[in-house]
Design an enzyme around this catalytic site. Structure first.
Site, mmCIF file in Angstrom:
data_model
loop_
_atom_site.group_PDB
_atom_site.id
_atom_site.type_symbol
_atom_site.label_atom_id
_atom_site.label_comp_id
_atom_site.label_asym_id
_atom_site.label_seq_id
_atom_site.Cartn_x
_atom_site.Cartn_y
_atom_site.Cartn_z
ATOM 1 C CE1 TYR A 57 -3.276 -2.802 0.303
ATOM 2 C CE2 TYR A 57 -3.688 -2.195 2.575
ATOM 3 C CZ TYR A 57 -3.976 -2.976 1.479
ATOM 4 O OH TYR A 57 -4.974 -3.913 1.576
HETATM 5 C C1 LIG Z 1 -7.510 -2.604 -6.568
HETATM 6 C C2 LIG Z 1 -6.333 -3.059 -5.768
HETATM 7 C C3 LIG Z 1 -6.463 -4.143 -4.930
HETATM 8 C C4 LIG Z 1 -5.388 -4.602 -4.204
HETATM 9 N N1 LIG Z 1 -5.553 -5.690 -3.386
HETATM 10 C C5 LIG Z 1 -4.502 -6.154 -2.704
HETATM 11 C C6 LIG Z 1 -4.628 -7.304 -1.873
HETATM 12 O O1 LIG Z 1 -5.707 -7.895 -1.758
HETATM 13 N N2 LIG Z 1 -3.544 -7.737 -1.213
HETATM 14 C C7 LIG Z 1 -2.334 -7.109 -1.323
HETATM 15 O O2 LIG Z 1 -1.381 -7.566 -0.700
HETATM 16 N N3 LIG Z 1 -2.182 -6.022 -2.092
HETATM 17 C C8 LIG Z 1 -3.229 -5.531 -2.770
HETATM 18 N N4 LIG Z 1 -3.078 -4.432 -3.548
HETATM 19 C C9 LIG Z 1 -1.769 -3.777 -3.612
HETATM 20 C C10 LIG Z 1 -0.902 -4.452 -4.654
HETATM 21 O O3 LIG Z 1 -0.424 -5.662 -4.133
HETATM 22 C C11 LIG Z 1 0.285 -3.558 -4.999
HETATM 23 O O4 LIG Z 1 -0.182 -2.351 -5.533
HETATM 24 C C12 LIG Z 1 1.228 -4.252 -5.984
HETATM 25 O O5 LIG Z 1 2.493 -3.651 -5.893
HETATM 26 C C13 LIG Z 1 0.716 -4.164 -7.392
HETATM 27 O O6 LIG Z 1 1.466 -4.975 -8.247
HETATM 28 P P1 LIG Z 1 1.436 -4.653 -9.808
HETATM 29 O O7 LIG Z 1 2.345 -5.594 -10.491
HETATM 30 O O8 LIG Z 1 0.041 -4.571 -10.273
HETATM 31 O O9 LIG Z 1 2.005 -3.167 -9.782
HETATM 32 P P2 LIG Z 1 3.153 -2.376 -10.529
HETATM 33 O O10 LIG Z 1 2.709 -0.956 -10.437
HETATM 34 O O11 LIG Z 1 3.430 -2.931 -11.864
HETATM 35 O O12 LIG Z 1 4.417 -2.609 -9.601
HETATM 36 C C14 LIG Z 1 4.480 -2.227 -8.249
HETATM 37 C C15 LIG Z 1 5.933 -1.989 -7.839
HETATM 38 O O13 LIG Z 1 6.718 -3.177 -8.049
HETATM 39 C C16 LIG Z 1 7.726 -2.950 -9.050
HETATM 40 N N5 LIG Z 1 7.708 -4.109 -9.932
HETATM 41 C C17 LIG Z 1 6.697 -4.481 -10.758
HETATM 42 N N6 LIG Z 1 7.023 -5.601 -11.398
HETATM 43 C C18 LIG Z 1 8.247 -5.956 -10.983
HETATM 44 C C19 LIG Z 1 9.111 -7.035 -11.299
HETATM 45 N N7 LIG Z 1 8.737 -7.953 -12.175
HETATM 46 N N8 LIG Z 1 10.317 -7.098 -10.714
HETATM 47 C C20 LIG Z 1 10.693 -6.138 -9.818
HETATM 48 N N9 LIG Z 1 9.919 -5.096 -9.474
HETATM 49 C C21 LIG Z 1 8.700 -5.011 -10.048
HETATM 50 C C22 LIG Z 1 7.291 -1.680 -9.753
HETATM 51 O O14 LIG Z 1 8.384 -1.018 -10.356
HETATM 52 C C23 LIG Z 1 6.651 -0.898 -8.649
HETATM 53 O O15 LIG Z 1 7.636 -0.305 -7.837
HETATM 54 C C24 LIG Z 1 -4.142 -3.950 -4.297
HETATM 55 C C25 LIG Z 1 -4.015 -2.850 -5.133
HETATM 56 C C26 LIG Z 1 -5.092 -2.387 -5.855
HETATM 57 C C27 LIG Z 1 -4.934 -1.183 -6.736
#
Ligand SMILES: Cc1cc2nc3c(=O)[nH]c(=O)nc-3n(C[C@H](O)[C@H](O)[C@H](O)COP(=O)(O)OP(=O)(O)OC[C@H]3O[C@@H](n4cnc5c(N)ncnc54)[C@H](O)[C@@H]3O)c2cc1C
Ligand SMILES: *[C@@H]1O[C@H](CO)[C@@H](O)[C@H](O)[C@H]1NC(C)=O
Ligand SMILES: *[C@@H]1O[C@H](CO)[C@@H](O)[C@H](O)[C@H]1NC(C)=O
Ligand SMILES: *[C@@H]1O[C@H](CO)[C@@H](O)[C@H](O)[C@H]1NC(C)=O
Ligand SMILES: *[C@@H]1O[C@H](CO)[C@@H](O)[C@H](O)[C@H]1NC(C)=O
Ligand SMILES: *[C@@H]1O[C@H](CO)[C@@H](O)[C@H](O)[C@H]1NC(C)=O
Length: 536
Positions: free
Chosen positions: A475
């Site tokens: 978060y």
């Molecule tokens: C609608 C919603 C619901 C959610 N529900 C939950 C939940 O139930 N439980 C929970 O724990 N979290 C939840 N989250 C939070 C979520 O886990 C984080 O926002 C997570 O970081 C999102 O991952 P992403 O790949 O979609 O994001 P991205 O924006 O792609 O990445 C997030 C971060 O990780 C880095 N990153 C991405 N991919 C990689 C990679 N392959 N290697 C290294 N670094 C990388 C990015 O640079 C960035 O700093 C929720 C978020 C939202 C918006």
């Protein structure tokens, strides 16, 4: 593909040349990419600059918070959607060589947009083409690539078995790449722990372009990438997961209460009960603002929701014994399969399971633009404190706000604080998520909403964890501190936010970072700093 390739090619990257002689760093970068890629015809198909007609649609495809999609939001010079590891290696090499930063994007859900926004010239590596999911039912394991979203993972598991699952979140468009790097909780975490507690191997590309697996990266780095936050240690390509068992039938309920129905007393009571429920129950309460614009007044509703790994009868008698005040009855409960519970908690109605494969799906649970924050609670909040929270939510200035309480306890209490970088284990009654949302047209007023949630956060300070006031890295919240701007990151400065997310695990993360990326190439506002960094 069967499982990710471990093509351990000794792709040695030459030393950095600090001088670039042409005018635009970005032309040099593009030239470098086509020279460096051993497969230049295919890399040109996955390079988007602002002159390409699809640049905007590729950029916007996974911007999940429109607060970061304004005209003033800094945009990447180039977006690369690699098709092969060599494309990623070439992008890292050329970004280093031309002094550009990389932001890696998997699902794009970062709360602060860090996967696609930077204040310095940058490149986005979008892993949209790295999303195979390979499920091995016999051995109860799966390999999933980072660009796959949780829905794709769940769908592929359910396709093979309705009694295997993976403990992760309910918003199915969240990327596995970002989600796993930050820990990852969900409906099964009181029983099976976080997602990272069930990850047994990974494949990562480091700053030198080396492709490492658990064995070759070593246990320290493997520890760090499972909860230490994304964007600090390299690019994780894929993860190997241990699947967990779930019954063929699970049961869910959502019971809503108004103020008149004693919501505050019930929430107060919930704080004493939920964390001690058996670990087969997920339990949450959320306070939502409800749009009732007919009379111009806003209502707040408290929703108590649970998922139970078993049938209705057992659940009802358990709740009647532990939490009789809630008055749960059979009619409140719905039996379903585990995969259906993902749709249920995602509030997706009347859709087939194929919706889980739809990466463009917009969750009804999030507003187009939003700002969120988190807290951990160790002592029950007194009723008067809950009343204050309720009345702040009723304030007229915000249209859509949600405060969620997620019960901890169960297996979370048994996993040591140092097992992974995620430190919030025993001693927490529950975690709080605060979120305020608004429509895209209202981005001009975003400061008003953001200041509202900051005031709420400050109001809550006396009721939640202290020294440090803990926060959940997934978060992400830049209000709790950011790395120094300029040419280095001070350890002291980073440890302000670092201890809130990681407590004393922060020090081990810094040691790992110092070992794997001493020049701090992979960095952002809240990346782990190396101990001594001199990189520009
Ligand atoms: C609608 C919603 C619901 C959610 N529900 C939950 C939940 O139930 N439980 C929970 O724990 N979290 C939840 N989250 C939070 C979520 O886990 C984080 O926002 C997570 O970081 C999102 O991952 P992403 O790949 O979609 O994001 P991205 O924006 O792609 O990445 C997030 C971060 O990780 C880095 N990153 C991405 N991919 C990689 C990679 N392959 N290697 C290294 N670094 C990388 C990015 O640079 C960035 O700093 C929720 C978020 C939202 C918006
Ligand atoms: C973007 O434009 C460049 C220059 O015209 C071209 O070489 C490249 O293939 C284009 N990218 C895509 C994905 O079409
Ligand atoms: C390019 O390099 C990758 C590994 O980096 C290798 O698997 C692939 O065969 C190479 N392709 C060509 C065309 O040389
Ligand atoms: C609330 O309802 C009104 C009227 O139906 C609508 O115009 C407004 O956009 C709604 N607000 C939200 C946040 O849904
Ligand atoms: C779902 O479908 C059923 C029957 O097909 C219908 O009665 C119900 O109203 C629908 N619900 C929603 C939310 O669309
Ligand atoms: C970092 O910046 C400071 C002041 O701006 C400067 O004195 C120092 O030489 C810089 N260090 C490096 C390694 O560039």
């Amino acid at each position: 593909m069967k499982s990710p390739h471990f093509s351990m090619l000794p792709l040695v990257f030459a030393a950095l040349f600090s001088l670039s002689w042409a005018t635009s760093p970005h032309d040099d970068f593009l030239r470098c990419l086509s020279l460096r890629s051993n497969d230049s015809s295919s890399i040109s198909k996955v390079i988007y600059t602002p002159i390409n007609s699809s640049y905007s649609s590729v950029l916007e495809s996974t911007i999940r918070n429109l607060r970061f999609s304004t005209r003033d939001t800094p945009k990447p010079l180039v977006i690369v959607t690699p098709l092969s590891t060599s494309h990623i290696q070439a992008t890292i090499y050329c970004s280093r060589r031309h002094g550009l930063q990389i932001r890696t994007r998997s699902g794009g859900h970062d709360f602060e947009g860090l996967s696609y926004v930077s204040k310095v010239p940058f490149i986005v590596i979008d892993l949209v083409n790295f999303r195979s999911v390979d499920v091995d039912v016999e051995n109860k394991v799966a390999w999933v690539q980072s660009g796959a979203v949780l829905g794709e993972l769940y769908y592929r598991i359910a396709e093979r078995s309705r009694t295997l699952a993976f403990p992760a979140g309910t918003c199915h468009t969240v990327g596995t790449g970002g989600y796993f790097t930050g820990g990852g909780y969900g409906l099964l975490f009181r029983k099976y722990g976080l997602a990272v507690d069930n990850i047994v191997d990974a494949q990562l590309i480091d700053v030198n372009g080396r492709i490492l697996d658990r064995k070759s990266m070593g246990e320290d780095l493997f520890w760090a990438i499972r909860g230490g936050g994304g964007g600090s240690f390299g690019i994780v390509l894929a993860w190997k997961l241990n699947l967990v068992s779930v019954p063929a039938t699970v049961t869910a309920f959502t019971v809503t209460k108004t103020l008149e129905q004693n919501a505050i007393k019930l929430i107060h009571r919930w704080q004493y009960i939920a964390h001690e429920l058996p670990d087969g129950i997920y339990s949450a309460v959320s306070l939502n603002t409800v749009n009732s614009s007919q009379d111009g007044k806003k209502t707040i509703l408290a929703s108590f929701s649970s998922l139970f790994l078993g049938g209705t009868d057992e659940l009802v008698s358990l709740m009647q014994e532990r939490f009789p005040e809630l008055g749960l009855v059979k009619e409140d409960c719905i039996e379903m399969s585990w995969i259906e519970s993902i749709l249920y908690f995602g509030q997706i109605q009347n859709e087939s399971l194929e919706i889980l494969l739809d990466r463009t799906f917009r969750s009804p649970l999030t507003s187009p633009s939003y700002k969120a924050k988190s807290d951990y609670v160790k002592e029950p909040i007194p009723e008067i404190g809950l009343r204050g929270l309720w009345s702040r939510l009723s304030e007229a200035e915000v249209e859509y706000a949600i405060v969620g309480f997620f019960a901890y306890g169960g297996t979370m209490d048994e996993i040591p604080e140092t097992a992974t970088p995620f430190p919030h284990r025993a001693g927490n009654l529950y975690k709080i998520l605060y979120s305020v949302g608004w429509q895209e047209e209202d981005n001009i007023n975003s400061e008003r909403y953001i200041s509202w949630i900051r005031t709420l956060y400050s109001y809550m300070s006396s009721f939640v964890s202290k020294s440090p006031r803990e926060a959940y890295i997934n978060y992400r919240d830049l209000d709790i501190g950011t790395n120094k701007k300029g040419n280095y990151t001070s350890y002291a400065q980073a440890s302000v936010w670092g201890r809130k997310y990681f407590k004393n695990n922060f020090d081990r993360l810094v040691r790992v970072k110092t070992m794997i990326d001493p020049d701090n190439f992979f960095r952002h506002e809240q990346s782990i700093p190396p101990l001594i960094s001199s990189r520009k």
